[in-house]
Design a protein around this motif. Structure first.
Motif, mmCIF file in Angstrom:
data_model
loop_
_atom_site.group_PDB
_atom_site.id
_atom_site.type_symbol
_atom_site.label_atom_id
_atom_site.label_comp_id
_atom_site.label_asym_id
_atom_site.label_seq_id
_atom_site.Cartn_x
_atom_site.Cartn_y
_atom_site.Cartn_z
ATOM 1 N N GLU A 199 0.842 -1.186 0.000
ATOM 2 C CA GLU A 199 0.000 0.000 0.000
ATOM 3 C C GLU A 199 0.886 1.249 0.000
ATOM 4 O O GLU A 199 2.026 1.193 0.439
ATOM 5 C CB GLU A 199 -0.893 0.013 1.240
ATOM 6 N N PRO A 200 0.353 2.408 -0.447
ATOM 7 C CA PRO A 200 -0.981 2.562 -1.035
ATOM 8 C C PRO A 200 -0.983 2.132 -2.498
ATOM 9 O O PRO A 200 0.026 2.250 -3.189
ATOM 10 C CB PRO A 200 -1.240 4.057 -0.908
ATOM 11 N N ASN A 201 -2.091 1.617 -2.949
ATOM 12 C CA ASN A 201 -2.233 1.299 -4.361
ATOM 13 C C ASN A 201 -3.714 1.312 -4.717
ATOM 14 O O ASN A 201 -4.569 1.170 -3.858
ATOM 15 C CB ASN A 201 -1.606 -0.053 -4.693
ATOM 16 N N ALA A 202 -3.982 1.487 -5.988
ATOM 17 C CA ALA A 202 -5.347 1.410 -6.510
ATOM 18 C C ALA A 202 -5.271 0.606 -7.803
ATOM 19 O O ALA A 202 -5.522 1.117 -8.889
ATOM 20 C CB ALA A 202 -5.928 2.797 -6.743
ATOM 21 N N VAL A 203 -4.870 -0.650 -7.669
ATOM 22 C CA VAL A 203 -4.693 -1.500 -8.837
ATOM 23 C C VAL A 203 -6.042 -1.783 -9.477
ATOM 24 O O VAL A 203 -6.968 -2.239 -8.823
ATOM 25 C CB VAL A 203 -3.989 -2.817 -8.454
ATOM 26 N N ARG A 204 -6.131 -1.498 -10.760
ATOM 27 C CA ARG A 204 -7.385 -1.661 -11.481
ATOM 28 C C ARG A 204 -7.319 -2.777 -12.508
ATOM 29 O O ARG A 204 -8.284 -3.491 -12.713
ATOM 30 C CB ARG A 204 -7.752 -0.350 -12.186
ATOM 31 N N GLU A 205 -6.201 -2.920 -13.184
ATOM 32 C CA GLU A 205 -6.137 -3.819 -14.324
ATOM 33 C C GLU A 205 -4.762 -4.459 -14.369
ATOM 34 O O GLU A 205 -3.771 -3.883 -13.903
ATOM 35 C CB GLU A 205 -6.401 -3.029 -15.614
ATOM 36 N N ALA A 206 -4.683 -5.664 -14.950
ATOM 37 C CA ALA A 206 -3.422 -6.382 -15.041
ATOM 38 C C ALA A 206 -3.254 -6.974 -16.427
ATOM 39 O O ALA A 206 -4.227 -7.292 -17.114
ATOM 40 C CB ALA A 206 -3.359 -7.476 -13.979
ATOM 41 N N LEU A 207 -2.003 -7.149 -16.832
ATOM 42 C CA LEU A 207 -1.688 -7.695 -18.143
ATOM 43 C C LEU A 207 -0.425 -8.526 -18.036
ATOM 44 O O LEU A 207 0.565 -8.108 -17.419
ATOM 45 C CB LEU A 207 -1.496 -6.558 -19.155
ATOM 46 N N LEU A 208 -0.444 -9.714 -18.641
ATOM 47 C CA LEU A 208 0.695 -10.627 -18.617
ATOM 48 C C LEU A 208 1.447 -10.491 -19.927
ATOM 49 O O LEU A 208 0.889 -10.716 -21.010
ATOM 50 C CB LEU A 208 0.198 -12.059 -18.422
#
Length: 346
Positions: free
Chosen positions: A253-262
């Motif tokens: 933290e802090p983070n506001a992870v919204r999306e991920a990609l490999l």
């Protein structure tokens, strides 16, 4: 330099194909009810010691069988932290039936329960309203703020129910008004993070746009303690199978992870921290993370991540007009500020 993060908050869960070949003991078994009958479509999660994912989740087949990926370090199975999620069931006990260097056999026993609050989705609660237009408005306005029926929201409803007073409607209305205003404030604070950040208007982030209507809906439909619900059925096949594996990773933290990609070889997991100007990069095999700063004079708010035809990573913004392309091999960025025909940033 890559450093191991302090594991403080679950930031993202992503479905990944198994690409590991380490010769750890396999973990498999069955989930059954108190009568020994199989429980299908149950979500079974085990915590996993580092390195690698912090938790694995799989789903049971029609015969109640499940199998966890081989790269997990499950020890001898005796100290596993196991949780389940299945409509009409809750965890009773777990039992390691047999174990050796190649295989751990685990039996999960689930007891039946009429209360589906711990497993039912938002639609179970929203389906109690016959006013579909009001439901649609609530969903569109609150998708970024209120997690229905997350534990914290149900606990808040219980706190409202505990407030003494005869006018329950007024008490509920004040309670839901307060939490709506608070969520708007948190949104404004969250999207003003970062060394280059400036205060952001709460109306331009994930705020409740039609506050009065949303508050009225919650007052009318989110009544009582919200700690019980029953009679819900999925109504359609689940979008998971006994072959589905979810690997979860945590970032600091802090983070506001919204999306991920490999992306890349070996595969790396890129996470968009939408409230600042950075990405996280997670090594799926080790769990190690690093921070990738997006070069920009103004806050970017990476919103959407896309795979380029050449294997590069493309980023679309949320806060500003900056579009970026990351060469995942060299680590070099190219950025462009979108402008209209007059030259004004869009």
């Amino acid at each position: 330099m890559q450093t191991k993060t302090t594991l403080t908050r679950l930031a993202t869960a992503i479905l990944l194909a198994s690409t590991y070949t380490e010769a750890n003991a396999a973990l498999q078994g069955h989930i059954v009810d108190g009568n020994g009958q199989p429980v299908a479509d149950a979500m079974i999660t085990v915590s996993a010691p580092v390195p690698g994912p912090t938790a694995f989740t799989v789903y049971s087949g029609a015969d109640g069988s499940f199998r966890f990926p081989a790269e997990g370090n499950y020890g001898d199975g005796s100290n596993l932290s196991v949780s389940i999620r299945a409509l009409g069931y809750e965890l009773d006990t777990t039992r390691v039936n047999a174990t050796d260097k190649q295989d751990i056999q685990l039996t999960v026993i689930a007891r039946t329960t009429a209360n589906q609050a711990a497993a039912a989705p938002a639609s179970a609660w929203l389906g109690q309203s016959a006013d579909q237009e009001a439901v649609n408005t609530f969903v569109m306005d609150c998708v970024g703020c209120h997690q229905v029926p997350a534990v914290h929201l149900r606990n808040y409803a219980a706190a409202i129910a505990d407030i003494p007073g005869a006018d329950r409607h007024d008490i509920a209305h004040q309670g839901w008004t307060a939490i709506t205003q608070y969520m708007n404030l948190l949104s404004a604070q969250e999207f003003a993070r970062g060394p280059e950040a400036k205060p952001v208007d709460v109306k331009n982030v994930y705020s409740v746009g039609d506050g009065p209507r949303v508050i009225d809906f919650m007052t009318d439909h989110f009544t009582g303690r919200m700690d019980t619900i029953s009679g819900f059925s999925w109504g359609a096949p689940l979008a998971v199978t006994a072959d589905t594996v979810i690997r979860e990773y945590e970032v600091a933290e802090p983070n506001a992870v919204r999306e991920a990609l490999l992306l890349g070889e070996p595969k790396q997991l890129y996470l968009a921290d939408v409230s600042t100007s950075r990405l996280f990069k997670v090594d799926p095999a080790s769990g190690y993370t690093s921070v990738i700063d997006i070069p920009s004079e103004t806050p970017v708010g990476p919103h959407s991540l896309h795979r380029g035809a050449d294997g590069s990573l493309w980023m679309a913004p949320f806060i500003s007009s900056v579009v970026g392309q990351l060469d995942t091999e060299s680590g070099e960025w190219k950025t462009w500020a979108m402008k209209d025909v007059t030259g004004k940033a869009t």
